[in-house]
Write a protein that holds these residues in place. Structure first.
Motif, PDB file in Angstrom:
ATOM      1  N   ARG A   1       0.845  -1.186   0.000  1.00 31.47           N
ATOM      2  CA  ARG A   1       0.000   0.000   0.000  1.00 31.47           C
ATOM      3  C   ARG A   1       0.882   1.237   0.000  1.00 31.47           C
ATOM      4  NH1 ARG A   1      -4.209  -2.475  -1.973  1.00 31.47           N
ATOM      5  NH2 ARG A   1      -5.130  -4.004  -0.566  1.00 31.47           N
ATOM      6  N   PRO A   2       0.344   2.390  -0.527  1.00 34.74           N
ATOM      7  CA  PRO A   2       1.172   3.595  -0.611  1.00 34.74           C
ATOM      8  C   PRO A   2       1.580   4.171   0.733  1.00 34.74           C
ATOM      9  CG  PRO A   2      -1.096   4.051  -1.259  1.00 34.74           C
ATOM     10  CD  PRO A   2      -0.956   2.564  -1.162  1.00 34.74           C
ATOM     11  N   ALA A   3       0.722   4.054   1.741  1.00 32.02           N
ATOM     12  CA  ALA A   3       1.078   4.546   3.079  1.00 32.02           C
ATOM     13  C   ALA A   3       1.718   3.408   3.851  1.00 32.02           C
ATOM     14  CB  ALA A   3      -0.164   5.048   3.809  1.00 32.02           C
ATOM     15  N   GLY A   4       3.005   3.562   4.172  1.00 31.07           N
ATOM     16  CA  GLY A   4       3.705   2.443   4.770  1.00 31.07           C
ATOM     17  C   GLY A   4       4.397   2.758   6.067  1.00 31.07           C
TER      18      GLY A   4
ATOM     19  N   THR B   1       5.610   6.387   7.062  1.00 36.07           N
ATOM     20  CA  THR B   1       4.480   7.310   6.993  1.00 36.07           C
ATOM     21  C   THR B   1       3.600   7.185   8.225  1.00 36.07           C
ATOM     22  OG1 THR B   1       4.517   7.061   4.606  1.00 36.07           O
ATOM     23  CG2 THR B   1       2.563   8.064   5.560  1.00 36.07           C
ATOM     24  N   TYR B   2       3.202   5.967   8.546  1.00 34.47           N
ATOM     25  CA  TYR B   2       2.381   5.742   9.742  1.00 34.47           C
ATOM     26  C   TYR B   2       3.120   6.187  10.996  1.00 34.47           C
ATOM     27  CZ  TYR B   2      -1.649   3.299   7.793  1.00 34.47           C
ATOM     28  OH  TYR B   2      -2.797   2.995   7.137  1.00 34.47           O
ATOM     29  N   MET B   3       4.419   5.930  11.013  1.00 32.67           N
ATOM     30  CA  MET B   3       5.227   6.300  12.168  1.00 32.67           C
ATOM     31  C   MET B   3       5.225   7.817  12.377  1.00 32.67           C
ATOM     32  SD  MET B   3       9.164   5.087  12.814  1.00 32.67           S
ATOM     33  CE  MET B   3       8.748   3.354  12.674  1.00 32.67           C
ATOM     34  N   LEU B   4       5.409   8.567  11.288  1.00 31.68           N
ATOM     35  CA  LEU B   4       5.455  10.025  11.379  1.00 31.68           C
ATOM     36  C   LEU B   4       4.100  10.616  11.751  1.00 31.68           C
ATOM     37  CD1 LEU B   4       7.726  10.782   8.292  1.00 31.68           C
ATOM     38  CD2 LEU B   4       8.268  11.303  10.683  1.00 31.68           C
ATOM     39  N   VAL B   5       3.036  10.074  11.181  1.00 34.06           N
ATOM     40  CA  VAL B   5       1.697  10.572  11.507  1.00 34.06           C
ATOM     41  C   VAL B   5       1.368  10.306  12.971  1.00 34.06           C
ATOM     42  CG1 VAL B   5      -0.773  10.272  11.078  1.00 34.06           C
ATOM     43  CG2 VAL B   5       0.817  10.439   9.155  1.00 34.06           C
ATOM     44  N   CYS B   6       1.703   9.114  13.445  1.00 34.99           N
ATOM     45  CA  CYS B   6       1.450   8.778  14.847  1.00 34.99           C
ATOM     46  C   CYS B   6       2.291   9.651  15.774  1.00 34.99           C
ATOM     47  CB  CYS B   6       1.745   7.294  15.080  1.00 34.99           C
ATOM     48  SG  CYS B   6       1.066   6.646  16.629  1.00 34.99           S
ATOM     49  N   LEU B   7       3.544   9.904  15.398  1.00 33.87           N
ATOM     50  CA  LEU B   7       4.393  10.800  16.183  1.00 33.87           C
ATOM     51  C   LEU B   7       3.809  12.207  16.239  1.00 33.87           C
ATOM     52  CD1 LEU B   7       8.097   9.928  15.222  1.00 33.87           C
ATOM     53  CD2 LEU B   7       7.168  10.087  17.533  1.00 33.87           C
TER      54      LEU B   7
ATOM     55  N   VAL C   1      -3.635  15.045   4.810  1.00 30.90           N
ATOM     56  CA  VAL C   1      -2.510  14.132   5.032  1.00 30.90           C
ATOM     57  C   VAL C   1      -2.970  12.738   4.617  1.00 30.90           C
ATOM     58  CG1 VAL C   1      -0.920  13.176   6.712  1.00 30.90           C
ATOM     59  CG2 VAL C   1      -1.659  15.544   6.917  1.00 30.90           C
ATOM     60  N   LYS C   2      -2.664  12.377   3.401  1.00 28.15           N
ATOM     61  CA  LYS C   2      -3.197  11.164   2.805  1.00 28.15           C
ATOM     62  C   LYS C   2      -2.323   9.946   3.033  1.00 28.15           C
ATOM     63  CE  LYS C   2      -6.796  13.171   1.001  1.00 28.15           C
ATOM     64  NZ  LYS C   2      -8.151  12.873   1.444  1.00 28.15           N
ATOM     65  N   GLY C   3      -1.153  10.098   3.567  1.00 34.60           N
ATOM     66  CA  GLY C   3      -0.303   8.944   3.804  1.00 34.60           C
ATOM     67  C   GLY C   3       1.022   9.046   3.089  1.00 34.60           C
ATOM     68  N   LEU C   4       1.246  10.080   2.256  1.00 35.57           N
ATOM     69  CA  LEU C   4       2.539  10.246   1.618  1.00 35.57           C
ATOM     70  C   LEU C   4       3.564  10.625   2.669  1.00 35.57           C
ATOM     71  CD1 LEU C   4       1.432  12.261  -1.531  1.00 35.57           C
ATOM     72  CD2 LEU C   4       1.897   9.825  -1.367  1.00 35.57           C
ATOM     73  N   THR C   5       4.724  10.007   2.583  1.00 34.81           N
ATOM     74  CA  THR C   5       5.751  10.222   3.599  1.00 34.81           C
ATOM     75  C   THR C   5       6.159  11.687   3.683  1.00 34.81           C
ATOM     76  OG1 THR C   5       6.573   7.981   3.231  1.00 34.81           O
ATOM     77  CG2 THR C   5       8.034   9.502   4.379  1.00 34.81           C
ATOM     78  N   THR C   6       6.257  12.355   2.548  1.00 35.06           N
ATOM     79  CA  THR C   6       6.643  13.771   2.553  1.00 35.06           C
ATOM     80  C   THR C   6       5.614  14.612   3.286  1.00 35.06           C
ATOM     81  OG1 THR C   6       7.791  13.504   0.441  1.00 35.06           O
ATOM     82  CG2 THR C   6       7.219  15.747   1.098  1.00 35.06           C
TER      83      THR C   6
ATOM     84  N   CYS D   1      13.389   8.499  11.786  1.00 31.81           N
ATOM     85  CA  CYS D   1      12.406   8.031  10.800  1.00 31.81           C
ATOM     86  C   CYS D   1      12.793   8.432   9.381  1.00 31.81           C
ATOM     87  CB  CYS D   1      11.017   8.609  11.110  1.00 31.81           C
ATOM     88  SG  CYS D   1      10.243   7.949  12.587  1.00 31.81           S
ATOM     89  N   ILE D   2      13.181   9.688   9.219  1.00 30.21           N
ATOM     90  CA  ILE D   2      13.388  10.237   7.886  1.00 30.21           C
ATOM     91  C   ILE D   2      14.758   9.889   7.314  1.00 30.21           C
ATOM     92  CG2 ILE D   2      13.579  12.415   6.591  1.00 30.21           C
ATOM     93  CD1 ILE D   2      11.474  13.557   8.539  1.00 30.21           C
ATOM     94  N   ARG D   3      15.774   9.893   8.153  1.00 32.20           N
ATOM     95  CA  ARG D   3      17.151   9.753   7.646  1.00 32.20           C
ATOM     96  C   ARG D   3      17.664   8.315   7.669  1.00 32.20           C
ATOM     97  NH1 ARG D   3      20.729   9.621   4.916  1.00 32.20           N
ATOM     98  NH2 ARG D   3      22.645  10.840   4.825  1.00 32.20           N
ATOM     99  N   LEU D   4      17.333   7.560   8.697  1.00 37.49           N
ATOM    100  CA  LEU D   4      17.933   6.242   8.864  1.00 37.49           C
ATOM    101  C   LEU D   4      17.010   5.087   8.486  1.00 37.49           C
ATOM    102  CD1 LEU D   4      19.810   6.803  12.242  1.00 37.49           C
ATOM    103  CD2 LEU D   4      20.687   7.058   9.923  1.00 37.49           C
TER     104      LEU D   4
END
Length: 234
Positions: A46-49, A52-58, A104-109, A141-144
């Motif tokens: 799925r596109p939201a992975g 993405t879920y980690m950042l939204v939850c954070l 915020v549709k789930g795209l990581t950016t 989340c973003i770098r590593l």
């Protein structure tokens, strides 16, 4: 209540209160549980992975912490000033704005941008300890974590393939090639309107790979067919 049970209850009550330990635990749990849900999405392609879920939850957790922080500050440190100017705070308001963010549709950016905005709220509120913890986790989340995410995606057994081919007669050859790789075909969505538009016919194949079969291996095998014009994993 037993002594051990009483200690557990006291610990839980302590972690409900706003302090450095509870902030660290909340952000860590958000990162962990959000990531676990994201892993399941990754497995299903799925596109939201994962990230993405980690950042939204954070971001959502950070918004909730800011709400509690504002409430505590206005009712303690800034109580006299708040009383003098008639200021009050509703701890649900920031959290409500989180659920209103339908864009915020789930795209990581987009998720990273929104989580950064929540971190900006914490900076504006002067909650510096929380900002440092949030930044470190978001940077992780973003770098590593992309390396881990790519590793999981490459080894996921489910994959979706977009294929353009010379004519509808080629569908049987493509299906045969996929099955020859030991893959199981879940679904085939054929776009029959493309031929009327003067384009090559196309289809999206949802498949499950055999154990120890790599995505690139399947794509390469299908690409060997002369009548396959385009193939891409989506």
């Amino acid at each position: 209540m037993s002594h051990a049970g009483g200690n557990t209850a006291l610990m839980i009550d302590y972690l409900r209160v706003l302090n450095l330990a509870s902030v660290f635990l909340r952000l860590t749990l958000a990162m962990f549980f959000g990531g676990m849900i994201g892993i399941e999405r990754e497995k299903k392609r799925r596109p939201a992975g994962f990230r993405t879920y980690m950042l939204v939850c954070l971001g959502a957790t950070l918004a909730g912490i800011i709400s509690q922080y504002n409430y505590v500050m206005i009712n303690t440190v800034f109580a006299d000033i708040a009383s003098e100017i008639g200021c009050n705070t509703d701890v649900t308001r920031i959290g409500a704005k989180v659920t209103d963010r339908q864009e915020v549709k789930g795209l990581t950016t987009a998720a990273g941008l929104w989580a950064s905005a929540c971190m900006g709220l914490a900076i504006g509120a002067g909650f510096y300890e929380c900002v440092i913890l949030a930044f470190l986790l978001m940077f992780l989340c973003i770098r590593l974590l992309p390396y881990l995410e790519n590793y999981m995606v490459e080894r996921a057994r489910n994959m979706n393939l977009y294929i353009e081919y010379a004519s509808f007669d080629n569908i049987g050859l493509i299906i045969g090639k996929i099955k020859a790789q030991g893959a199981q075909i879940y679904e085939v969505n054929i776009d029959r309107s493309s031929e009327r538009k003067g384009l090559y016919p196309s289809a999206v194949f949802t498949i499950r790979l055999a154990p120890n079969t790599h995505h690139a291996q399947v794509i390469a095998a299908i690409s060997e067919l002369a009548d396959v014009m385009t193939i891409d994993e989506i």
